[in-house]
Scaffold this active site. Structure first.
Site, PDB file in Angstrom:
ATOM      1  N   HIS A 142       0.845  -1.190   0.000  1.00  0.00           N
ATOM      2  CA  HIS A 142       0.000   0.000   0.000  1.00  0.00           C
ATOM      3  C   HIS A 142       0.876   1.234   0.000  1.00  0.00           C
ATOM      4  O   HIS A 142       1.935   1.236   0.614  1.00  0.00           O
ATOM      5  CB  HIS A 142      -0.914   0.010   1.239  1.00  0.00           C
ATOM      6  CG  HIS A 142      -2.085   0.911   1.084  1.00  0.00           C
ATOM      7  ND1 HIS A 142      -2.012   2.250   1.338  1.00  0.00           N
ATOM      8  CD2 HIS A 142      -3.343   0.658   0.660  1.00  0.00           C
ATOM      9  CE1 HIS A 142      -3.195   2.787   1.082  1.00  0.00           C
ATOM     10  NE2 HIS A 142      -4.019   1.859   0.669  1.00  0.00           N
TER      11      HIS A 142
ATOM     12  N   ASP B 114      -7.896  -5.527   0.160  1.00  0.00           N
ATOM     13  CA  ASP B 114      -8.400  -6.357  -0.931  1.00  0.00           C
ATOM     14  C   ASP B 114      -8.036  -7.826  -0.798  1.00  0.00           C
ATOM     15  O   ASP B 114      -8.491  -8.651  -1.577  1.00  0.00           O
ATOM     16  CB  ASP B 114      -7.844  -5.831  -2.277  1.00  0.00           C
ATOM     17  CG  ASP B 114      -8.399  -4.466  -2.572  1.00  0.00           C
ATOM     18  OD1 ASP B 114      -9.587  -4.253  -2.311  1.00  0.00           O
ATOM     19  OD2 ASP B 114      -7.643  -3.604  -3.044  1.00  0.00           O
TER      20      ASP B 114
HETATM   21  N1  CMC Z   1       4.143  -7.566  -4.793  1.00  0.00           N
HETATM   22  C1  CMC Z   1       5.478  -7.534  -4.995  1.00  0.00           C
HETATM   23  N2  CMC Z   1       6.234  -6.419  -4.889  1.00  0.00           N
HETATM   24  C2  CMC Z   1       5.603  -5.270  -4.591  1.00  0.00           C
HETATM   25  C3  CMC Z   1       4.206  -5.219  -4.360  1.00  0.00           C
HETATM   26  C4  CMC Z   1       3.477  -6.423  -4.472  1.00  0.00           C
HETATM   27  N3  CMC Z   1       2.162  -6.428  -4.271  1.00  0.00           N
HETATM   28  N4  CMC Z   1       3.848  -3.955  -4.075  1.00  0.00           N
HETATM   29  C5  CMC Z   1       4.964  -3.230  -4.129  1.00  0.00           C
HETATM   30  N5  CMC Z   1       6.023  -4.025  -4.435  1.00  0.00           N
HETATM   31  C6  CMC Z   1       7.437  -3.594  -4.538  1.00  0.00           C
HETATM   32  C7  CMC Z   1       7.685  -2.872  -5.852  1.00  0.00           C
HETATM   33  O1  CMC Z   1       8.137  -3.745  -6.850  1.00  0.00           O
HETATM   34  C8  CMC Z   1       8.744  -1.866  -5.452  1.00  0.00           C
HETATM   35  O2  CMC Z   1       9.977  -2.528  -5.411  1.00  0.00           O
HETATM   36  P1  CMC Z   1      11.338  -1.703  -5.756  1.00  0.00           P
HETATM   37  O3  CMC Z   1      11.445  -0.627  -4.722  1.00  0.00           O
HETATM   38  O4  CMC Z   1      12.413  -2.741  -5.639  1.00  0.00           O
HETATM   39  O5  CMC Z   1      11.162  -1.159  -7.139  1.00  0.00           O
HETATM   40  C9  CMC Z   1       8.374  -1.492  -3.997  1.00  0.00           C
HETATM   41  O6  CMC Z   1       7.655  -2.646  -3.497  1.00  0.00           O
HETATM   42  C10 CMC Z   1       7.512  -0.264  -3.884  1.00  0.00           C
HETATM   43  O7  CMC Z   1       6.398  -0.411  -4.757  1.00  0.00           O
HETATM   44  P2  CMC Z   1       5.712   0.791  -5.517  1.00  0.00           P
HETATM   45  O8  CMC Z   1       4.890   0.263  -6.634  1.00  0.00           O
HETATM   46  O9  CMC Z   1       6.737   1.832  -5.838  1.00  0.00           O
HETATM   47  O10 CMC Z   1       4.784   1.363  -4.353  1.00  0.00           O
HETATM   48  P3  CMC Z   1       3.523   2.276  -4.515  1.00  0.00           P
HETATM   49  O11 CMC Z   1       3.314   2.938  -3.224  1.00  0.00           O
HETATM   50  O12 CMC Z   1       3.646   3.142  -5.731  1.00  0.00           O
HETATM   51  O13 CMC Z   1       2.344   1.220  -4.854  1.00  0.00           O
HETATM   52  C11 CMC Z   1       0.584  -0.321  -4.647  1.00  0.00           C
HETATM   53  C12 CMC Z   1       1.423   0.766  -3.946  1.00  0.00           C
HETATM   54  C13 CMC Z   1      -0.649  -0.625  -3.816  1.00  0.00           C
HETATM   55  C14 CMC Z   1       0.105   0.175  -6.029  1.00  0.00           C
HETATM   56  C15 CMC Z   1       1.460  -1.577  -4.806  1.00  0.00           C
HETATM   57  O14 CMC Z   1       1.858  -2.058  -3.541  1.00  0.00           O
HETATM   58  C16 CMC Z   1       0.740  -2.694  -5.598  1.00  0.00           C
HETATM   59  O15 CMC Z   1       0.797  -2.690  -6.830  1.00  0.00           O
HETATM   60  N6  CMC Z   1       0.066  -3.652  -4.874  1.00  0.00           N
HETATM   61  C17 CMC Z   1      -0.706  -4.672  -5.551  1.00  0.00           C
HETATM   62  C18 CMC Z   1      -2.043  -4.091  -5.945  1.00  0.00           C
HETATM   63  C19 CMC Z   1      -2.971  -3.885  -4.762  1.00  0.00           C
HETATM   64  O16 CMC Z   1      -3.136  -4.769  -3.936  1.00  0.00           O
HETATM   65  N7  CMC Z   1      -3.610  -2.712  -4.738  1.00  0.00           N
HETATM   66  C20 CMC Z   1      -4.628  -2.396  -3.719  1.00  0.00           C
HETATM   67  C21 CMC Z   1      -4.234  -1.261  -2.835  1.00  0.00           C
HETATM   68  S1  CMC Z   1      -5.322  -1.171  -1.410  1.00  0.00           S
HETATM   69  C22 CMC Z   1      -6.837  -0.730  -2.057  1.00  0.00           C
HETATM   70  C23 CMC Z   1      -6.905   0.671  -2.464  1.00  0.00           C
HETATM   71  O17 CMC Z   1      -6.653   1.562  -1.641  1.00  0.00           O
HETATM   72  O18 CMC Z   1      -7.252   0.907  -3.609  1.00  0.00           O
END
Ligand code: CMC
Length: 434
Positions: free
Chosen positions: A307, A365
């Protein structure tokens, strides 16, 4: 805003004093509103990871501690003691209503549960296999063509009427999208039922057979709606605020929120999470998927994990884990392979260095899909249910934005990196990639 102290920014030996405003809880903010005028520099923050886009009194999140509060009330307490309609009242009006206010509010909401007969025609324009979120975006936007008496956004009374319509009709439209997609007749709302009971009834009853609403299921639906009602300045709420900042029609602004919510990185993750658990299929396959999630060259991510704000267990996921167990027990599932996979995945990920280092925990989720599937919903409906709940948060933020005296049209700037002035017909040195 309460000024706390100031920060100094030095650019090319010239210093700029930036006021710092105190938050009632959480991070204070550095005010850069005059920075461009004074220094001719923009700030750069893709994804708004360090940017507070507004001042808000609605929802507080402490991502490190895993705290979520609506108007100061802990989400755990609201999930236990309140119901969705009371929570929508809390979000919009700012405090919990007394009994008389709440009864009046229930009546005001139920007055708007039906939709205009003309609106039914919009559904007939969709293919039956359209994603229900496509219908939700389209039909929510179509409401802007109907209620001409609640379109003056400068009139607080009309604004309230519009938001009650949005909250009341969101569940009716969501249920209609479901019925349309499975080829069953629409079921009219029944105002003798609670919001959650009514939604379940509109989704699952058919003219030939009445749907028996179980208390466990309607309580679980209420919990899901409460937990999804608001989450401060997330992508869809920011979209609603940005759309609304131009003075646009409230129903169109909420439709923009639905569109933003649909994506798999936001509200669409509940569908993606359940599909992922089903694909994993068996506990023994979990290590392989964990390996894939950690592989930089594999686009696979653990859906329902991670998140932007929570760097701890999402408090909503904790509540839903318990609700999930109750619902499965109620329908007599003592062993669900998908739940087994989910628990194994969670167990392994919480011990794995990659997930610990990156502070990736289960989010809301992760368990909601298992509950909704147990209720009888197909995965395509999960995000629709999220959007029904979030309609209340969107309208609360829309009100707050319009009433904010410093509100302006949202207009971010950019770091331009394109071509400098070019002469038409003269070959440029940059490579033509077409
Ligand atoms: N599985 C594997 N690696 C992950 C995941 C995951 N679910 N989420 C983040 N990472 C890694 C990502 O690869 C990155 O690694 P690095 O720093 O080595 O490049 C690091 O963690 C940071 O990720 P980010 O994408 O830069 O973080 P963000 O804050 O931009 O994204 C997120 C947050 C929710 C989009 C992301 O964690 C994700 O894609 N999760 C899966 C989708 C999900 O479950 N979304 C629902 C969010 S809760 C409901 C809502 O509020 O809508």
């Amino acid at each position: 805003m309460k000024k706390n102290h100031s920060a100094t920014l030095t650019i090319n030996n010239k210093s700029y004093l930036l006021p710092i405003y105190k938050a009632s809880e959480g991070s204070d903010v550095i005010d850069i509103t005059k920075l461009y005028a004074e220094s001719n520099h923009f700030t750069y923050d893709p994804g708004f990871t360090s940017t507070a886009s507004c001042q808000s009194n609605i929802t507080f999140i402490d991502g490190e501690k895993g705290i979520l509060r609506y108007r100061g009330y802990d989400i755990e307490e609201l999930a236990k003691k309140s119901d969705f309609i009371e929570v929508t009242n809390l979000l919009i009006y700012g405090d919990l209503p007394n009994k008389r206010q709440l009864n009046k509010y229930y009546k005001l909401i139920s007055k708007h549960t039906m939709v205009h007969e003309q609106l039914l025609k919009f559904f007939n324009g969709f293919r039956r296999d359209a994603h229900p979120m496509a219908m939700m975006v389209g039909v929510m936007g179509a409401l802007s063509a109907f209620y001409q008496d609640s379109l003056d956004i400068n009139d607080p009374h009309q604004r309230m009427t519009a938001s009650r319509r949005i909250i009341a009709k969101a569940s009716t439209i969501g249920a209609m999208a479901y019925k349309y997609s499975i080829g069953q007749p629409f079921v009219q709302p029944d105002n003798n039922l609670s919001y959650s009971e009514n939604f379940l009834n509109m989704c699952f009853s058919v003219p030939a057979e009445k749907y028996k609403i179980s208390k466990v299921m309607s309580d679980a639906m209420d919990t899901i709606l409460i937990l999804h009602a608001d989450h401060e300045q997330n992508a869809s709420t920011s979209t609603v605020r940005l759309a609304g900042s131009s003075g646009a029609n409230p129903f169109a602004c909420v439709a923009a929120g639905v569109a933003s919510l649909w994506g798999p990185a936001h509200g669409g993750a509940n569908q993606a999470a359940l599909e992922m658990l089903e694909t994993i299929g068996n506990k023994k396959n979990v290590p392989n998927f964990i390996k894939r999630a950690k592989d930089k060259n594999d686009p696979f991510r653990l859906m329902g994990f991670g998140h932007r704000v929570y760097k701890n267990y999402d408090p909503r996921a904790k509540i839903l884990k318990q609700t999930c167990k109750k619902v499965l027990k109620h329908i007599g599932i003592n062993k669900d392979p998908v739940l087994d996979v989910a628990m194994e995945l969670e167990k392994i990920a919480l011990k794995d260095k990659y997930f610990i280092d990156k502070k990736l925990y289960p989010n809301v989720d992760f368990y909601s899909g298992i509950i909704l599937r147990a209720m009888g919903f197909p995965p395509e409906m999960f995000t629709v249910i999220f959007s029904i709940a979030r309609s209340s948060g969107w309208t609360a933020h829309w009100h707050e934005m319009i009433e904010d005296p410093v509100q302006k049209i949202g207009r971010p700037r950019q770091l331009y990196s394109g071509n400098k002035k070019s002469v038409y017909g003269k070959k440029r040195s940059t490579k033509n990639t077409r």
